[in-house]
Design an enzyme around this catalytic site. Structure first.
Site, PDB file in Angstrom:
ATOM      1  CB  THR A   1       0.663   0.947  -1.180  1.00  0.00           C
ATOM      2  OG1 THR A   1       2.015   0.538  -1.441  1.00  0.00           O
ATOM      3  CG2 THR A   1       0.034  -0.124  -0.298  1.00  0.00           C
ATOM      4  CG  HIS A   2      -2.271   5.044  -3.494  1.00  0.00           C
ATOM      5  ND1 HIS A   2      -1.774   6.181  -4.071  1.00  0.00           N
ATOM      6  CD2 HIS A   2      -1.676   4.957  -2.273  1.00  0.00           C
ATOM      7  CE1 HIS A   2      -0.912   6.762  -3.238  1.00  0.00           C
ATOM      8  NE2 HIS A   2      -0.829   6.040  -2.150  1.00  0.00           N
ATOM      9  CG  ASN A   3      -3.671  -1.983  -3.889  1.00  0.00           C
ATOM     10  OD1 ASN A   3      -2.892  -1.437  -3.117  1.00  0.00           O
ATOM     11  ND2 ASN A   3      -3.275  -2.824  -4.806  1.00  0.00           N
TER      12      ASN A   3
END
Lengths: 570, 252
Positions: free
Chosen positions: A499-501
């Site tokens: 979840t590292h956008n």
């Protein structure tokens, strides 16, 4: 007909880490803050029965309701973009605390190199290290300028760690609490990486090693190593999160009001100022306009960009001409790694989200890239997050994925398997960007954000190189079978990755190549601030929250200063 | 004697309704095709150890179908998931663990109706990297899948799916996995993935969801379930075995 409410000093869109930090700092400074949160209220009392893999990890109880809003996705411009109908590649948050409630707590400072990546790469390797298709740029701020804000975030969070990473930027003070416990699994990694000439250290953790009271007077408990962090809330209040730190701090001032079930659909603009936001009460369907002196977008990467796009604020990035700044430099991460199968049983089910050891020797520009076909790298870690039985069914290569043999192998290996994993950095590419979808809409009739993204050669080369290194580490750890991660081809939105956008609303030194300045103040509207990992001009080899937290504290300082003096802060 | 009668009549019932041929298992209780996991002492696991008037344990069937209305379809499901996660010397398979009931119950709820998924049109097949693009809900996909499995059995072997040999069932499941079976509105490969995943979820989820009966899947895997803390053992070099705990053991 929308009802217009009384004007406030500050309105934030979303109440997670960034909204909480802005609210706490501004409310302490005497400003009246309203936080609009589309989700519900929740706190530690809601997590007493959270040890439930099915409900929380498989069915995403704490995550965004995609029936209301999602994104559309395509790998490239010639493909038809289609909705991400189910949660997969990344886990969007919803409700008080946002994704800061269900995170693992691995909390890093990006490297000094990250903030000046363009100048440092050009200087060391010449201007043609990466092709012109990669839109590498400096962030308009240096590590040293951001250091006091890193320090402030770490003290708020009570971070547990040890200052033993030879590659880390200079620290003005030690970690607020000592590192977590070094388990036998971590020791295996420590010995192996030391033998190979690397420098292992305990991963900076927001699962606290001991009880702590932060400078705002908020208490965080000590971690119990129960193994339920990622995708879960913490029933002990031992995982630092917005709802046990900055949100209560803001509330104590009497200057902060949170409105739940309030979904913002537009930022209102007049001339070169924003005037407030329009939101829908999702319980009644009523529309409201909340006027404010300052609007702060503090929702996730995707929604921050979308709100600017639907409100017509800034120039949309166009991949044909490479003009426009809004939506450009979207980046993700790649995850090189290796799985090792061991003979002995290990307590893999015990752990914490950020219980781990790491080496940074192959991250950033900590190693020479002269003869390599990529830049940057990744932090390589052994984490012991607590493996759970539905999601963890490790089988050696060539084992069937169902049936008798599968059952035997997955049960046998559950307690005998370890992973060395890497957060691989991702560089911006001209074909990777965010825009508005022309066809699909959310539950409120607003267009969905459209993501056009694929892995690039830079990603594939980095992945291949680091995967080999992680396999060597796993072998040195004594695994009887080592299974390297498969090479990456096209980005696939189905399996969970990270979840590292990042990107889309990037910061910089000039309005020509960025959306906000280094106080995260919008170049086109002095009283609009956009805060989050969307500000990153590229993605590093670490988890983003430490850097997001630091940027939020800097933005808060900017907002307070703007409220007194007005004008551009740079 | 009473028990025998009860057992026989239940078996007759099963026969006449075409569910399955029951088998007498210890204590005179019936371990039906998709029924109960019977512990050695004769207590039906997962039902709280109810005792009859004479103090003997009795079977309490407080499980029922919430989604399936057609027993033939439910029985296809039961046999298919058992092939995916079979009983062996380690312990029970999917049927013994209650997985068919778990899946039935889930299909009746938010999972089956895709409540938290984006289900607005228009629908296009898309590339595999774009994921689920069906207008069908999971409940609709499962029902179609059961019907198609039975049709495949009849087409290939002229038998009902539940009457096939294990190898023959595997052949059909493999055909679904390899996307060789025609389905409407969804690929058979996608249905297979859903079926496999739901099987693992039913096996290993907390027993509060009606699968993982008696926490036996956790026991096989040596996963301790819901323990409040490991702080005392986190540095232990030895592997630590726990008696697993369900969330239902928490005081409410």
């Amino acid at each position: 007909m929308a009802t217009t409410l009384d004007k406030v000093d500050i309105v934030t869109v979303g109440v997670g880490w960034t909204g909480g930090i802005i609210a706490a700092e501004c409310a302490k400074a005497g400003l009246k803050v309203v936080g609009l949160e589309r989700g519900k209220d929740r706190n530690t009392a809601d997590f007493l029965m959270v040890h439930d893999e099915y409900r929380y990890a498989m069915r995403y109880d704490l995550m965004q309701d995609l029936s209301k809003e999602t994104i559309t996705f395509r790998n490239h411009r010639k493909m038809r973009a289609l909705p991400m109908r189910q949660m997969g590649s990344f886990l969007l948050g919803e409700g008080l605390g946002g994704a800061g409630t269900h995170w693992n707590g691995q909390t890093w400072r990006f490297l000094p190199y990250d903030f000046e990546i363009k100048s440092m790469t050009d200087k060391k390797y010449g201007k043609n290290k990466l092709s012109a298709d990669y839109q590498l740029q400096d962030w308009g701020i240096t590590y040293d300028e951001l250091e006091p804000y890193f320090d402030k975030f770490e003290k708020t969070a009570g971070l547990s760690g040890e200052d033993k990473n030879p590659f880390a930027g200079k620290r003005s003070s030690p970690y607020p609490t000592p590192a977590m416990k070094k388990t036998p699994i971590l020791k295996k990694f420590e010995t192996a990486t030391s033998n190979l000439g690397y420098t292992p250290f305990m991963l900076p953790s927001a699962n606290l090693s001991e009880a702590y009271t932060n400078p705002d007077g908020e208490s965080i408990a000590g971690c119990q190593y129960c193994g339920f962090c990622e995708r879960f809330g913490c029933e002990y209040g031992a995982k630092t999160s917005p709802e046990i730190t900055v949100i209560p701090t803001a509330r104590k001032t009497g200057n902060f009001d949170i409105r739940f079930h309030a979904n913002v659909v537009e930022v209102m603009k007049q001339g070169d100022k924003v005037t407030g936001v329009k939101y829908i009460d999702t319980q009644t369907g009523e529309e409201y306009i909340q006027p404010a002196e300052v609007v702060v977008l503090t929702s996730y990467v995707m929604n921050n960009a979308k709100l600017l796009m639907v409100s017509g604020i800034g120039e949309q990035y166009n991949p044909e001409t490479q003009k426009g700044t809004l939506g450009k430099n979207y980046a993700y991460q790649v995850l090189p790694g290796a799985t090792g199968f061991f003979d002995e049983q290990m307590n893999v089910f015990m752990g914490a989200g950020s219980l781990g050891m790491t080496i940074d020797d192959l991250n950033g520009d900590n190693f020479d890239h002269s003869d390599l076909d990529f830049i940057h790298g990744g932090s390589i870690s052994m984490t012991q997050t607590g493996t759970r039985p539905i999601q963890t069914n490790p089988i050696p290569p060539d084992t069937p994925t169902w049936g008798a043999e599968f059952k035997k192998a997955s049960i046998y290996n559950y307690t005998r398997t370890l992973n060395v994993s890497t957060e691989g950095a991702s560089m911006p590419h001209k074909e990777n960007f965010m825009s508005l979808d022309p066809d699909y809409k959310d539950a409120y009739g607003v267009p969905l954000l459209q993501l056009t993204y694929n892995f690039t050669d830079q990603d594939r080369n980095l992945h291949k190189y680091i995967t080999e290194k992680t396999s060597a580490i796993m072998k040195e750890m004594g695994a009887k079978t080592v299974m390297p991660g498969s090479p990456i081809t096209n980005y696939d939105i189905v399996p969970y990755q990270t979840t590292h956008n990042t990107g889309g609303t990037i910061m910089g030194a000039s309005p020509d190549n960025s959306v906000v300045n280094n106080y995260l103040q919008h170049w086109n509207a002095d009283n609009l601030f956009v805060v989050g990992a969307g500000n990153f001009a590229h993605n590093s080899g670490y988890n983003p929250t430490g850097t997001v937290g630091a940027l939020a504290y800097r933005a808060a300082e900017g907002i307070i200063s703007y409220s007194k003096n007005g004008g551009s802060l740079v | 004697m009473t028990e025998d009668k009860k057992g026989l009549s239940r078996r007759d019932f099963l026969k006449t309704t075409g569910i399955a041929t029951g088998a007498l298992v210890g204590g005179g209780l019936i371990g039906g095709l998709v029924g109960y996991n019977v512990k050695k002492e004769g207590q039906v696991a997962g039902t709280g150890g109810h005792k009859g008037a004479d103090g003997e344990p009795v079977a309490v069937n407080n499980r029922g179908l919430m989604f399936f209305t057609n027993m033939a379809e439910f029985n296809v499901l039961a046999q298919a998931v058992e092939r995916i996660f079979p009983e062996d010397d380690l312990g029970p398979g999917a049927i013994g663990l209650g997985v068919p009931y778990f899946i039935d119950n889930q299909l009746a709820g938010n999972y089956g109706s895709n409540v938290k998924e984006y289900m607005q049109g228009p629908f296009f097949a898309g590339e595999s990297t774009q994921g689920y693009q069906s207008r069908l809900t999971r409940a609709e996909i499962f029902r179609q899948g059961m019907v198609r499995m039975d049709e495949e059995a009849k087409g290939r072997f002229e038998k009902n799916f539940v009457d096939l040999e294990g190898q023959q069932m595997d052949e059909i499941i493999t055909a679904f996995q390899k996307n060789e079976v025609d389905m409407k509105g969804v690929s058979s490969e996608f249905f297979f993935k859903l079926l496999r995943q739901a099987t693992l979820e039913g096996a290993y989820a907390d027993p509060i969801y009606n699968g993982n009966v008696n926490m036996d899947a956790w026991r096989m895997k040596e996963f301790p379930g819901n323990q409040m803390t490991y702080i005392a053992e986190i540095e232990n070099d030895q592997f630590v075995k726990y008696e697993p705990k369900s969330l239902s053991s928490m005081e409410h």
